[in-house]
Design an enzyme around this catalytic site. Structure first.
Site: not given
Lengths: 169, 791
Positions: B225, B375-376, B745
């Site tokens: 990423q 996802r945060c 998110e």
């Protein structure tokens, strides 16, 4: 390891390939034939990223040997569009935002295409059950269900009342 | 600064249009290009030998049987890497972790050796017969026990280390908070555990490393990423063996989901690079699902004791959280370096709290390293879970409706920008409006009436609210860096002579649709149709430097950079237009796509005409061309928010929780593509549902991973997932160039406490105060049984 000659039809083309007897079908498709649209996500039949159509049935190509495809007719994601035109399921996924990262999408569309070939007007519950062997981490499935319903309307244009999604269990 | 965005035509397709995604045609036809799809001439395969033990001394490694297999070219061990001082590497938190062990393993499934072979099957054959002799060591799986004085010290590699404590971090005024608690009418206290979970993106991790000896150039196709940061890390780690940053190229092609799990540098990547350098051929490594679940970085694993104080009429007065963070054997989180517990101190949430004190301690255990996100944005989920649970417990404790308690304590709309007691400056919000909208949509009052009727009949129905505040878009360079690299991000736009454009970014989409949304930003700012804007990311040889995509930062950082780069281009375009029409620059008016002479709508130049002139007829003395780059250093973070309401029915006989309805009202500021935002929220909600009801990576006392395959780690299917109902309010960010905040998110952060609150709401009258996630049928059934319900 012993090599075997395996003959099958894939996306309408007859193929004769050399495969080790232990080679998984998905590796034959991806690596021998170079059709990399079919993906591998778990190697244990759980995620469905490797789903292909085998004689009209969606199957998980990560838990079949290549030699088991002898004499069969296979369709992968590369064979869904006809003459460069997206099939109704592909079109539905695009229109309804039924994909994000795209990794589960080929298997998901193969499963959906097989469903709509056998069931004319699947209910939302039937759609959700049909794709329950295909995991998606990005979309939350809502738009995948809508995409399949879009394809259903496109394939069977008999007017049906607008469906309201109920969700899974 | 006005944050109203003019609507462009659908032909331009700027912000606010639900444009179909530009990346989809290739994905729909099986023409995506993921890492595993990369094949190079002469490419070799790597398979990894992993430890069956969670803590053991390596007595010996015998690779002779593997090396005897035709096609096995090499077996690489820690000793091989030690010769180059590459057996350890730094983590993103400036801790260290092993690439391959020399003397002991620290978690089950740790990499022990790597087999390089001509074929994937032969590599696996080799890995199966590498003979490793282990001597088991005492295993520490419980972080509380890890901190006891008699616990075995795990990090014996650290000179002078006498315990398993990693860090202590605290924020807030302890004395003021203690006094507020002492003065409070009501205090509630609850232990909350948020277990270890795994992102389980459908694509696992892997790479193809190719070292070209003649040129000395390394190219790595990699599931990452953050390709630029990885390039720099590789240069720093392996500079001493000759890898130089200008000769390292990281290519992050199509990525099959990231969610934070593809930010860290895993040992497999480094071993594959080392193998390619040593052997001089390309090496491919693709982990399987069990390796992915058992060895890659995990998320969460926070044990919190939370306390909340209030007046008897429900005014919240103080918050105190004390947390123990289980980091596994290395602190390999991906937090900004100043924040060892990430942005956990957003934990005062959406409430106007005037006293708060937060402490976090980190501990080593015999588990895989990490503490990355799921996802945060850097521990925001843990913070939101704790505060939203505590607000609900307080409401029930004092007999106040949870919605009313929230409304009473929300930060008011006119308090923004709001300085929180723990040091953040919230940019904008309207929390009352979002909760009210969610209540209206779901029919809150009717549901409460239905609940009373059902309770009278002995049925268990619950309604749960979560009114979260996110903190994303890291981040301002004065506070935010990773390994010293400031957390700006970038955009470079080149407009071609025919008026088409290419735009490149330092971020990297993993499904978020950047090829579409970034094109829409450029279309909005320049009036070039989004169809004519080609977006590229993920190739460090071509893209401008950036920190990558995670923590919902792409729109707040690179999106902002795109707008500001486009505005630089527009200013040059204005000069060219003025020259072409022989008027003064200030006599020109801009609307997306053209400059018009004020008062004379017939006199205009389109952006396409101007672009052509930039290469064919530009003013003397002006540089030719029409392009710009911007590195955006955000002045503040952005603070998306929302209110979620969940309705559950619980089966008294089985303990199964059925999510009947879930309404999500999100506010992410101005929206680039409503369709994509909705899709992000659907996905986020599903990744909020998953750990709430199904997912957990747990360990037995011997350190065996109990969630290490899709048999045990239950990723929800379409059958378990409800139909999400989404809506929005729009409160633009005042400091972002087009008022956006980031959204990827929010739903994962906001959803879990809504679900837990609903379940506890259904059972509170039985005496149930809290249930830790995942609320599996067996866990809920036991709670029911323990409270006298026999179904």
């Amino acid at each position: 390891m012993s090599m075997r000659t395996v003959n099958f039809t894939i996306n309408g083309e007859a193929k004769s390939v050399q495969a080790e007897s232990r080679q998984l079908l998905v590796h034959c498709i991806r690596e021998t034939l170079g059709l990399t649209g079919t993906h591998v996500g778990c190697e244990t039949s759980h995620c469905g990223a490797c789903t292909i159509d085998l004689d009209g049935e969606p199957v998980k190509s990560c838990t079949m040997f290549a030699v088991q495809a002898e004499g069969k007719s296979l369709t992968t994601v590369e064979g869904l569009a006809v003459g460069g035109t997206l099939n109704p399921v592909q079109e539905g996924f695009w229109e309804e935002h039924g994909l994000q990262c795209g990794f589960c999408t080929p298997g998901m569309m193969i499963t959906a295409t097989a469903l709509l070939r056998t069931v004319n007007e699947p209910t939302e519950t039937e759609i959700r059950e049909a794709i329950s062997g295909n995991l998606c981490r990005c979309t939350g499935y809502v738009n995948i269900v809508k995409a399949i319903q879009y394809a259903q309307r496109k394939m069977h244009p008999t007017p049906a009342p607008e469906a309201v999604l109920q969700g899974g269990d | 600064m006005t944050q109203t965005i003019p609507m462009t035509s659908s032909a331009i397709g700027g912000m606010g249009h639900s444009m179909k995604r530009k990346e989809d045609p290739r994905f729909l036809q099986g023409k995506g290009n993921y890492v595993e799809d990369v094949t190079l001439p002469g490419m070799l395969w790597m398979d990894i030998v992993r430890s069956p033990y969670a803590h053991a001394k390596i007595v010996s490694i015998d690779a002779s049987k593997a090396l005897a297999i035709p096609g096995v070219l090499a077996v690489i061990t820690g000793k091989d890497l030690e010769a180059y001082n590459l057996h350890w590497m730094p983590t993103l938190m400036s801790d260290t972790q092993m690439v391959l062990p020399v003397d002991k393993v620290m978690y089950q499934a740790q990499e022990v050796a790597a087999v390089i072979a001509t074929d994937r099957y032969i590599a696996a054959d080799g890995a199966a017969v590498v003979d490793v002799e282990y001597e088991e060591l005492p295993v520490v799986v419980d972080p509380f026990k890890a901190l006891l004085p008699d616990a075995p010290v795990l990090r014996t590699d650290k000179p002078g280390k006498t315990d398993n404590h990693i860090f202590h971090w605290e924020v807030g005024d302890a004395a003021v908070t203690d006094k507020a608690f002492a003065d409070a009418d009501v205090v509630v206290k609850q232990d909350i555990y948020i277990p270890r979970i795994h992102v389980a993106s459908i694509e696992t991790c892997g790479c193809v490393a190719s070292f070209e000896k003649t040129e000395g150039k390394l190219t790595v196709w990699m599931t990452t990423q953050a390709p630029h940061a990885i390039r720099t890390v590789f240069a720093l780690v392996a500079g001493h063996v000759g890898l130089s940053e200008e000769k390292i190229r990281i290519i992050s092609p199509d990525i099959g989901g990231g969610f934070g799990g593809k930010v860290p540098v895993y040992p497999g990547y480094v071993i594959a690079v080392a193998a390619s350098v040593l052997i001089g051929k390309p090496v491919k490594w693709i982990e399987d699902r069990m390796e992915n679940l058992q060895a890659d970085s995990f998320a969460r694993d926070y044990h919190t004791t939370a306390e909340l104080a209030a007046t008897k009429d429900g005014k919240l007065t103080a918050l105190r959280f004390k947390t123990l963070a289980d980091h596994g054997y290395a602190d390999a989180a991906a937090n900004p370096s100043k924040f060892p517990a990430g942005l956990y101190h957003i934990c005062t949430g959406s409430y106007d709290l005037q006293a708060a004190h937060v402490e976090v301690d980190g501990a080593y255990t015999n588990k895989p390293p990490g503490g990355v996100a799921y996802r945060c944005s850097f521990r925001v989920t843990e913070a939101v879970h704790a505060i939203e649970r505590m607000v609900d417990i307080m409401a029930h404790q004092i007999g106040m409706d949870p919605a009313a308690l929230r409304m009473k304590n929300f930060i008011e709309k006119d308090q923004f920008p709001y300085k929180s007691v723990l040091g953040w400056e919230y940019d904008s919000g309207d929390y009352h409006a979002a909760l009210q909208k969610a209540m209206d949509i779901i029919g809150y009052d009717d549901l409460r009436r239905e609940q009373l009727e059902k309770r009278a009949r002995g049925e268990f129905m619950g309604i749960g609210i979560s009114s979260f505040t996110e903190i994303v878009g890291a981040g301002p360079s004065k506070d935010f860096d990773i390994l010293g690299i400031k957390m700006f991000d970038s955009a470079e736009i080149r407009v071609h002579p025919t008026g088409k454009a290419i735009a490149r970014f330092g971020t990297k989409s993993q499904g978020q649709g950047h090829e579409t949304t970034y094109a829409q930003i450029v279309a909005q700012e320049l009036g070039i149709p989004m169809a004519h804007v080609q977006v590229e990311e993920g190739d460090t040889d071509t893209a401008p430097y950036g920190l990558g995509t995670y923590a919902s930062r792409s729109t707040p950082t690179s999106g902002a950079a795109a707008a500001l780069a486009a505005r630089k281009i527009r200013e040059k375009a204005r000069k060219i237009a003025a020259y072409l029409m022989e008027v003064a620059e200030e006599d020109l008016e801009w609307e997306p796509g053209k400059f018009t002479v004020k008062g004379n709508p017939e006199a205009f130049k389109t952006i396409q005409e101007i672009a052509f002139a930039a290469y064919t007829n530009h003013p003397q003395g002006m540089e030719a061309g029409l392009e710009a780059t911007h590195y955006y250093d955000p002045p503040n973070l952005t603070y998306p928010f929302g209110s979620y309401i969940c309705v559950v029915d619980i089966d008294a006989g089985t303990g199964q929780v059925h999510v009947r309805r879930f309404v999500a009202v999100d506010d992410c500021g101005n929206i680039i593509n409503p369709m994509i935002v909705d899709g992000q929220i659907h996905g986020g909600l599903s990744m909020g549902l998953a750990p709430s009801l199904y997912e957990e990576i747990s360990y037995d006392e011997a350190g065996n991973c109990l969630g290490g395959s899709f048999i045990d780690y239950l990723v929800p299917t379409a059958v378990e997932t409800p139909n999400w109902e989404t809506d929005k309010t729009i409160t633009p960010s005042p400091h972002h160039p087009f008022g956006a905040k980031g959204v990827g998110e929010s739903a994962t952060v906001g959803a879990p406490p809504a679900i837990v609150n609903a379940v506890v709401d259904a059972l509170w009258h039985l005496g149930v105060r809290h249930i830790d996630i995942p609320m599996t049928p067996s866990k809920v059934w036991k709670v029911l049984r323990d409270h006298g319900v026999t179904g």
